[in-house]
Each structure stands twice: as structure tokens, then as C-alpha cells.
Design a protein around this motif. Structure first.
Motif, PDB file in Angstrom:
ATOM      1  N   ALA A 193      64.838  34.194  89.782  1.00 46.07           N
ATOM      2  CA  ALA A 193      64.264  34.146  88.429  1.00 46.07           C
ATOM      3  C   ALA A 193      63.084  35.103  88.302  1.00 46.07           C
ATOM      4  O   ALA A 193      62.962  35.828  87.310  1.00 46.07           O
ATOM      5  CB  ALA A 193      63.843  32.723  88.080  1.00 46.07           C
ATOM      6  N   GLU A 194      62.221  35.107  89.308  1.00 42.89           N
ATOM      7  CA  GLU A 194      61.058  36.001  89.272  1.00 42.89           C
ATOM      8  C   GLU A 194      61.498  37.468  89.344  1.00 42.89           C
ATOM      9  O   GLU A 194      60.955  38.325  88.647  1.00 42.89           O
ATOM     10  CB  GLU A 194      60.121  35.673  90.425  1.00 42.89           C
ATOM     11  CG  GLU A 194      58.836  36.459  90.380  1.00 42.89           C
ATOM     12  CD  GLU A 194      57.858  36.021  91.451  1.00 42.89           C
ATOM     13  OE1 GLU A 194      56.800  36.657  91.537  1.00 42.89           O
ATOM     14  OE2 GLU A 194      58.147  35.070  92.195  1.00 42.89           O
ATOM     15  N   THR A 195      62.485  37.746  90.171  1.00 45.51           N
ATOM     16  CA  THR A 195      62.988  39.113  90.297  1.00 45.51           C
ATOM     17  C   THR A 195      63.612  39.581  88.988  1.00 45.51           C
ATOM     18  O   THR A 195      63.350  40.700  88.533  1.00 45.51           O
ATOM     19  CB  THR A 195      64.012  39.199  91.443  1.00 45.51           C
ATOM     20  OG1 THR A 195      63.350  38.845  92.657  1.00 45.51           O
ATOM     21  CG2 THR A 195      64.595  40.589  91.573  1.00 45.51           C
ATOM     22  N   ILE A 196      64.425  38.741  88.366  1.00 44.47           N
ATOM     23  CA  ILE A 196      65.063  39.102  87.095  1.00 44.47           C
ATOM     24  C   ILE A 196      64.000  39.324  86.023  1.00 44.47           C
ATOM     25  O   ILE A 196      64.088  40.267  85.237  1.00 44.47           O
ATOM     26  CB  ILE A 196      66.083  38.020  86.665  1.00 44.47           C
ATOM     27  CG1 ILE A 196      67.232  37.934  87.669  1.00 44.47           C
ATOM     28  CG2 ILE A 196      66.596  38.276  85.257  1.00 44.47           C
ATOM     29  CD1 ILE A 196      68.024  39.213  87.852  1.00 44.47           C
ATOM     30  N   ALA A 197      62.972  38.485  85.997  1.00 41.79           N
ATOM     31  CA  ALA A 197      61.887  38.665  85.029  1.00 41.79           C
ATOM     32  C   ALA A 197      61.184  40.006  85.244  1.00 41.79           C
ATOM     33  O   ALA A 197      60.868  40.715  84.290  1.00 41.79           O
ATOM     34  CB  ALA A 197      60.891  37.514  85.136  1.00 41.79           C
ATOM     35  N   PHE A 198      60.950  40.355  86.496  1.00 42.63           N
ATOM     36  CA  PHE A 198      60.313  41.634  86.808  1.00 42.63           C
ATOM     37  C   PHE A 198      61.212  42.797  86.385  1.00 42.63           C
ATOM     38  O   PHE A 198      60.743  43.769  85.787  1.00 42.63           O
ATOM     39  CB  PHE A 198      60.002  41.711  88.308  1.00 42.63           C
ATOM     40  CG  PHE A 198      59.210  42.918  88.684  1.00 42.63           C
ATOM     41  CD1 PHE A 198      57.831  42.880  88.669  1.00 42.63           C
ATOM     42  CD2 PHE A 198      59.837  44.100  89.059  1.00 42.63           C
ATOM     43  CE1 PHE A 198      57.084  44.001  89.017  1.00 42.63           C
ATOM     44  CE2 PHE A 198      59.103  45.224  89.406  1.00 42.63           C
ATOM     45  CZ  PHE A 198      57.718  45.169  89.384  1.00 42.63           C
ATOM     46  N   LEU A 199      62.495  42.710  86.678  1.00 43.67           N
ATOM     47  CA  LEU A 199      63.435  43.760  86.291  1.00 43.67           C
ATOM     48  C   LEU A 199      63.496  43.909  84.775  1.00 43.67           C
ATOM     49  O   LEU A 199      63.491  45.021  84.246  1.00 43.67           O
ATOM     50  CB  LEU A 199      64.837  43.454  86.838  1.00 43.67           C
ATOM     51  CG  LEU A 199      65.012  43.581  88.349  1.00 43.67           C
ATOM     52  CD1 LEU A 199      66.366  43.016  88.768  1.00 43.67           C
ATOM     53  CD2 LEU A 199      64.860  45.023  88.796  1.00 43.67           C
ATOM     54  N   ARG A 200      63.550  42.792  84.084  1.00 39.12           N
ATOM     55  CA  ARG A 200      63.608  42.842  82.618  1.00 39.12           C
ATOM     56  C   ARG A 200      62.350  43.467  82.033  1.00 39.12           C
ATOM     57  O   ARG A 200      62.429  44.255  81.091  1.00 39.12           O
ATOM     58  CB  ARG A 200      63.831  41.443  82.061  1.00 39.12           C
ATOM     59  CG  ARG A 200      65.261  40.986  82.209  1.00 39.12           C
ATOM     60  CD  ARG A 200      65.455  39.603  81.663  1.00 39.12           C
ATOM     61  NE  ARG A 200      66.869  39.335  81.453  1.00 39.12           N
ATOM     62  CZ  ARG A 200      67.340  38.172  81.058  1.00 39.12           C
ATOM     63  NH1 ARG A 200      66.512  37.168  80.819  1.00 39.12           N
ATOM     64  NH2 ARG A 200      68.629  38.008  80.878  1.00 39.12           N
ATOM     65  N   ALA A 201      61.200  43.109  82.568  1.00 42.70           N
ATOM     66  CA  ALA A 201      59.953  43.705  82.087  1.00 42.70           C
ATOM     67  C   ALA A 201      59.958  45.216  82.335  1.00 42.70           C
ATOM     68  O   ALA A 201      59.541  45.996  81.477  1.00 42.70           O
ATOM     69  CB  ALA A 201      58.755  43.054  82.772  1.00 42.70           C
TER      70      ALA A 201
END
Length: 191
Positions: free
Chosen positions: A114-122
């Protein structure tokens, strides 16, 4: 939408905390709307026959009807980047998304996904913002080129803008991929 992993505030790279707090999507949508308004507003004073292609010396060698140019630039400056960001953003939602990262097994482990996907999306939102900014700048140079007769593009300004865009892109890529390059050291249990 607020990503729980982003609430921990683990990343400050390029304002990722801002993007992760749910404001990033709103920011990007406002930026896209602003870019559309910019293209529409600045195109009002273009001639009926818009010089839209220029040779190496900056002299116009290709033209478009005004309405076609405006629609084309809205597509290039706004629609294509927004579509690329939107599709990339949406594809990351799938648990079967093919995401290629350094140390992929670590970063996409269930406890960090979840944290990785949030970082990628940002990061994707920042890339979209950079791209729209550069394409809007190129449009502005075409508007300025059409303000003189005969139409002439300021190639030095275009190349300067391209260099700034590429340098910004390199900084973005370095920070974006650098985030995943190294695994954080394991935390020690103190018992």
C-alpha cells in the motif's frame, strides 16, 4: 482518498506527503483544468491560419486552421498526459499489476504494498505535472511565434525549456527510483 501508508509520513521526496494526503489527485485535476483554460485563453488571439510547425531556424513551414490547432493542443497538452496518468494510476490498483522496481520483492511485499503504491502514484502525478507544464510552455512559444509576421519560433527558448524539462525529469527519476534502490535496514527488536 487518503492512503493509510502515507499517513506515516515516511516520504518527503518532491512533496510526496502532500500528494499522499489525498490532495495530489485534486491538485492534478485542478492543474489539468488550469492547463486547458490556459490553452483555450491563449489561443483566442491566434490567427485563422496558425503556424504550428517550424524548421530548424524557427521559420514557420506548417500551418493548421485555428479550431483544429486549439483542439489538437488541448489533446496534446491536456488529454494525453491526463489519460496517461489516469491509466497508470488505475492500473496500479490491480493486485496483479506488473510493476517493475528495484528490490521488487521487498517493496511489493503485502506489508509494504500500500505504501509503495501510494509512493508510485504520487510520483506519477508529479510526472504528469512536469509533462503538462512543458507542453503548455511549448504551446505558449507557438502563440508568441504567431504574434509576429512572418511567424517565427524562438528556438533558443524552446531548447532552454526542453533542457529545463529534461533536467527536472532526471531529478525526478533519480529521487523516484532512488527511493526503491536500497532497502531500509531491518529494525532491531529490543527485548
Amino acid at each position: 482518498m487518503v492512503f493509510p501508508a502515507c499517513q506515516r509520513g515516511t516520504s518527503t521526496l518532491m512533496g510526496k506527503r502532500f500528494m499522499c494526503r489525498g490532495r495530489g489527485t485534486l491538485w492534478f485535476m485542478c492543474f489539468v483544468a488550469g492547463a486547458a483554460a490556459f490553452v483555450g485563453f491563449t489561443s483566442r488571439h491566434l490567427p485563422d491560419r496558425v503556424a504550428s510547425h517550424f524548421d530548424g531556424s524557427g521559420a514557420a513551414n506548417g500551418y493548421m486552421p485555428h479550431g483544429f490547432y486549439v483542439g489538437f493542443m488541448l489533446g496534446v497538452v491536456v488529454v494525453l498526459p491526463a489519460l496517461a496518468v489516469g491509466l497508470t494510476w488505475r492500473s496500479m490498483a490491480s493486485p496483479h499489476a506488473r510493476i517493475n522496481l528495484p528490490n521488487k520483492d521487498y517493496w511489493l511485499a503485502p506489508e509494504r504494498r500500500a505504501e509503495t503504491i501510494a509512493f508510485l502514484r504520487a510520483g506519477v502525478l508529479w510526472f504528469g505535472t512536469l509533462l503538462i507544464t512543458f507542453l503548455g510552455y511549448a504551446h505558449w512559444l507557438v502563440v508568441l511565434a504567431n504574434a509576429v509576421h512572418p511567424a517565427r519560433l524562438a528556438n533558443a527558448w524552446l531548447m532552454g525549456g526542453l533542457l529545463v524539462f529534461l533536467a527536472s525529469l532526471l531529478v525526478w527519476l533519480k529521487g523516484f527510483w532512488g527511493h526503491f534502490r536500497h532497502r531500509p535496514p531491518p529494525s532491531r527488536n529490543t527485548r
